[in-house]
Structures are given as C-alpha cells and as structure tokens.
Design a protein around this motif. Structure first.
Motif, PDB file in Angstrom:
ATOM      1  N   LYS A  46       0.824  -1.216   0.000  1.00 28.15           N
ATOM      2  CA  LYS A  46       0.000   0.000   0.000  1.00 28.15           C
ATOM      3  C   LYS A  46       0.854   1.261   0.000  1.00 28.15           C
ATOM      4  O   LYS A  46       0.519   2.249  -0.655  1.00 28.15           O
ATOM      5  N   LYS A  47       1.961   1.224   0.718  1.00 30.08           N
ATOM      6  CA  LYS A  47       2.833   2.392   0.814  1.00 30.08           C
ATOM      7  C   LYS A  47       3.483   2.737  -0.529  1.00 30.08           C
ATOM      8  O   LYS A  47       3.618   3.908  -0.876  1.00 30.08           O
ATOM      9  N   TYR A  48       3.853   1.719  -1.298  1.00 29.26           N
ATOM     10  CA  TYR A  48       4.648   1.959  -2.505  1.00 29.26           C
ATOM     11  C   TYR A  48       3.902   1.790  -3.830  1.00 29.26           C
ATOM     12  O   TYR A  48       4.413   2.209  -4.863  1.00 29.26           O
ATOM     13  N   LYS A  49       2.726   1.216  -3.839  1.00 22.94           N
ATOM     14  CA  LYS A  49       2.067   0.894  -5.102  1.00 22.94           C
ATOM     15  C   LYS A  49       1.758   2.110  -5.973  1.00 22.94           C
ATOM     16  O   LYS A  49       1.699   2.000  -7.195  1.00 22.94           O
ATOM     17  N   LEU A 100      14.053   5.867  -3.337  1.00 25.47           N
ATOM     18  CA  LEU A 100      12.798   5.166  -3.098  1.00 25.47           C
ATOM     19  C   LEU A 100      13.019   3.654  -3.048  1.00 25.47           C
ATOM     20  O   LEU A 100      12.461   2.957  -2.203  1.00 25.47           O
ATOM     21  N   ARG A 101      13.855   3.161  -3.937  1.00 23.43           N
ATOM     22  CA  ARG A 101      14.181   1.727  -3.952  1.00 23.43           C
ATOM     23  C   ARG A 101      14.861   1.312  -2.654  1.00 23.43           C
ATOM     24  O   ARG A 101      14.576   0.253  -2.111  1.00 23.43           O
ATOM     25  N   GLN A 102      15.751   2.143  -2.146  1.00 21.96           N
ATOM     26  CA  GLN A 102      16.442   1.832  -0.890  1.00 21.96           C
ATOM     27  C   GLN A 102      15.442   1.788   0.267  1.00 21.96           C
ATOM     28  O   GLN A 102      15.519   0.909   1.122  1.00 21.96           O
ATOM     29  N   ASN A 103      14.504   2.729   0.303  1.00 25.12           N
ATOM     30  CA  ASN A 103      13.467   2.728   1.336  1.00 25.12           C
ATOM     31  C   ASN A 103      12.599   1.481   1.224  1.00 25.12           C
ATOM     32  O   ASN A 103      12.233   0.868   2.234  1.00 25.12           O
ATOM     33  N   PHE A 104      12.257   1.109   0.002  1.00 27.28           N
ATOM     34  CA  PHE A 104      11.458  -0.094  -0.233  1.00 27.28           C
ATOM     35  C   PHE A 104      12.198  -1.333   0.286  1.00 27.28           C
ATOM     36  O   PHE A 104      11.615  -2.171   0.963  1.00 27.28           O
ATOM     37  N   LYS A 105      13.479  -1.440  -0.017  1.00 29.80           N
ATOM     38  CA  LYS A 105      14.273  -2.584   0.448  1.00 29.80           C
ATOM     39  C   LYS A 105      14.291  -2.668   1.971  1.00 29.80           C
ATOM     40  O   LYS A 105      14.150  -3.751   2.550  1.00 29.80           O
ATOM     41  N   ALA A 106      14.455  -1.533   2.626  1.00 29.43           N
ATOM     42  CA  ALA A 106      14.465  -1.506   4.095  1.00 29.43           C
ATOM     43  C   ALA A 106      13.104  -1.936   4.653  1.00 29.43           C
ATOM     44  O   ALA A 106      13.032  -2.727   5.606  1.00 29.43           O
ATOM     45  N   ASP A 107      12.031  -1.446   4.055  1.00 32.46           N
ATOM     46  CA  ASP A 107      10.692  -1.821   4.509  1.00 32.46           C
ATOM     47  C   ASP A 107      10.424  -3.306   4.252  1.00 32.46           C
ATOM     48  O   ASP A 107       9.809  -3.987   5.072  1.00 32.46           O
ATOM     49  N   ASP A 149      17.426  -6.911  -5.632  1.00 36.05           N
ATOM     50  CA  ASP A 149      18.233  -6.023  -6.474  1.00 36.05           C
ATOM     51  C   ASP A 149      17.379  -5.159  -7.397  1.00 36.05           C
ATOM     52  O   ASP A 149      17.651  -3.977  -7.568  1.00 36.05           O
ATOM     53  N   ASP A 150      16.351  -5.745  -7.987  1.00 39.95           N
ATOM     54  CA  ASP A 150      15.461  -5.001  -8.875  1.00 39.95           C
ATOM     55  C   ASP A 150      14.210  -4.483  -8.170  1.00 39.95           C
ATOM     56  O   ASP A 150      13.391  -3.821  -8.782  1.00 39.95           O
ATOM     57  N   CYS A 151      14.068  -4.826  -6.885  1.00 41.14           N
ATOM     58  CA  CYS A 151      12.900  -4.415  -6.096  1.00 41.14           C
ATOM     59  C   CYS A 151      11.603  -4.921  -6.726  1.00 41.14           C
ATOM     60  O   CYS A 151      10.652  -4.167  -6.925  1.00 41.14           O
ATOM     61  N   ASP A 152      11.562  -6.199  -7.053  1.00 40.75           N
ATOM     62  CA  ASP A 152      10.371  -6.837  -7.601  1.00 40.75           C
ATOM     63  C   ASP A 152       9.763  -7.754  -6.549  1.00 40.75           C
ATOM     64  O   ASP A 152      10.483  -8.508  -5.887  1.00 40.75           O
ATOM     65  N   LEU A 153       8.459  -7.699  -6.414  1.00 50.12           N
ATOM     66  CA  LEU A 153       7.749  -8.468  -5.394  1.00 50.12           C
ATOM     67  C   LEU A 153       6.512  -9.111  -6.007  1.00 50.12           C
ATOM     68  O   LEU A 153       5.752  -8.456  -6.715  1.00 50.12           O
ATOM     69  N   VAL A 154       6.329 -10.403  -5.729  1.00 46.95           N
ATOM     70  CA  VAL A 154       5.114 -11.115  -6.109  1.00 46.95           C
ATOM     71  C   VAL A 154       4.599 -11.782  -4.847  1.00 46.95           C
ATOM     72  O   VAL A 154       5.343 -12.501  -4.173  1.00 46.95           O
ATOM     73  N   ILE A 155       3.343 -11.538  -4.523  1.00 45.81           N
ATOM     74  CA  ILE A 155       2.716 -12.181  -3.371  1.00 45.81           C
ATOM     75  C   ILE A 155       1.549 -13.005  -3.883  1.00 45.81           C
ATOM     76  O   ILE A 155       0.605 -12.465  -4.460  1.00 45.81           O
TER      77      ILE A 155
END
Length: 174
Positions: A46-49, A100-107, A149-155
């Motif tokens: 929700k935060k990043y979409k 933004l990618r770095q923040n996403f990785k940390a989250d 590395d590419d900040c890709d997520l599948v749930i």
C-alpha cells in the motif's frame, strides 16, 4: 533450504476477497505510513504501489482464473499450488529512484523478518528469494517471491499444501 521450525508472518491480506478485479497503478501519489509502525507485506504494498514509476497489478476473481490457466499450462508451479491461489499481487519498483528503492528494500526487510525463507536462487546478476508466511500443519499461507536487487515483489495469497512446497524445493535443488 527448507526449515522445519514454523514461523509467523503477518499475512499479506487481500484488499478484496471476492469479485473480479484488477488494480493497476503507475502514478506519483505515495501513501504515508507512520514512523515506527510495524510493516506487514500488505502495508509495504500500500505504501509503494502508487509511487512514481512503480508498477502495481493485483489479480483476483475472473482475471485470476485466466492467469491460473496459463500457470497450469506453463508448469512452473505444482497444480495443487495453482488451485490454492486466491489472489496475486505484483509490485515492481525497478524504474523508481534509487532513494525510493532503498526505502522499499528496508521496509521489505522489516516485513519479511517473520517469514520463512525457503529457497534462494542466484544467477550472474540477480538473487530471487522465496518466502512463505504462516505455517500450520500441512499448509502454509502467502507464497512470496522477492528480488531485492530489482525491487520486484510477487505475493501469491492462499492456503497452500506443504506437498506443493516440497515439490518445488525438490525441483530447484542444485
């Protein structure tokens, strides 16, 4: 490596449990999450979409049934895992700013802390990590594929049989 000790992960709950829908977002309206708030996978999504250059797609209902037909034909996932799939979320931050990618990785690191890492696949450039959420007896919830590395997520959301997980692990052993 498959670990036998169960772990708990706050489940990535579907926003809508029924009906046919697909959500797609690629605009710059970013949602805020309070500092210090425990992040679940759902909150990270929700935060990043809606972040600038983020690509977000959610499948459920009729569109998910079409995707399932393709998954079964492809044979990448065991049929019992495909049948258990209730919804699927895809979020790609690949084209977003480095900050933004770095923040996403940390989250994501925080949100995945309670999940069980079951498989990690590496090639020359990328590492794909596969996690599961809550494990109970012969089933587990939430099948999570994350490429940091590419900040890709599948749930993949659903209640999956452990036999499907074991079959996948056996097929991808070195």
């Amino acid at each position: 490596m498959l670990l036998s000790a169960p772990s708990l992960c706050l489940s990535a709950q579907a926003d809508a449990n029924s009906g046919a829908s697909v959500e797609y977002s690629n605009d710059g309206n970013k949602k805020k999450v309070k500092t210090g708030e425990v992040l679940t996978l759902n909150k990270v999504v929700k935060k990043y979409k809606d972040s600038r250059k983020a690509e977000y797609i959610k499948f459920d209902g009729f569109l998910l049934s079409l995707a399932k037909m393709g998954m079964k034909a492809d044979g990448e996932l065991p049929p019992q895992a495909v049948d258990a799939l209730k919804s699927m979320v895809i979020l790609s931050m690949d084209d977003c700013s480095p900050e933004l990618r770095q923040n996403f990785k940390a989250d994501m690191e925080s949100a995945l802390a309670g999940c069980e890492l079951i498989l990690e696949a590496k090639d020359e450039e990328d590492t794909v990590s596969i996690y599961v959420g809550k494990m109970e007896g012969e089933y587990f919830e939430d099948f999570i594929i994350y490429e940091a590395d590419d900040c890709d997520l599948v749930i993949m959301q659903g209640k999956f049989p452990m036999s499907a997980l074991q079959q996948m692990v056996n097929e991808h052993k070195d």
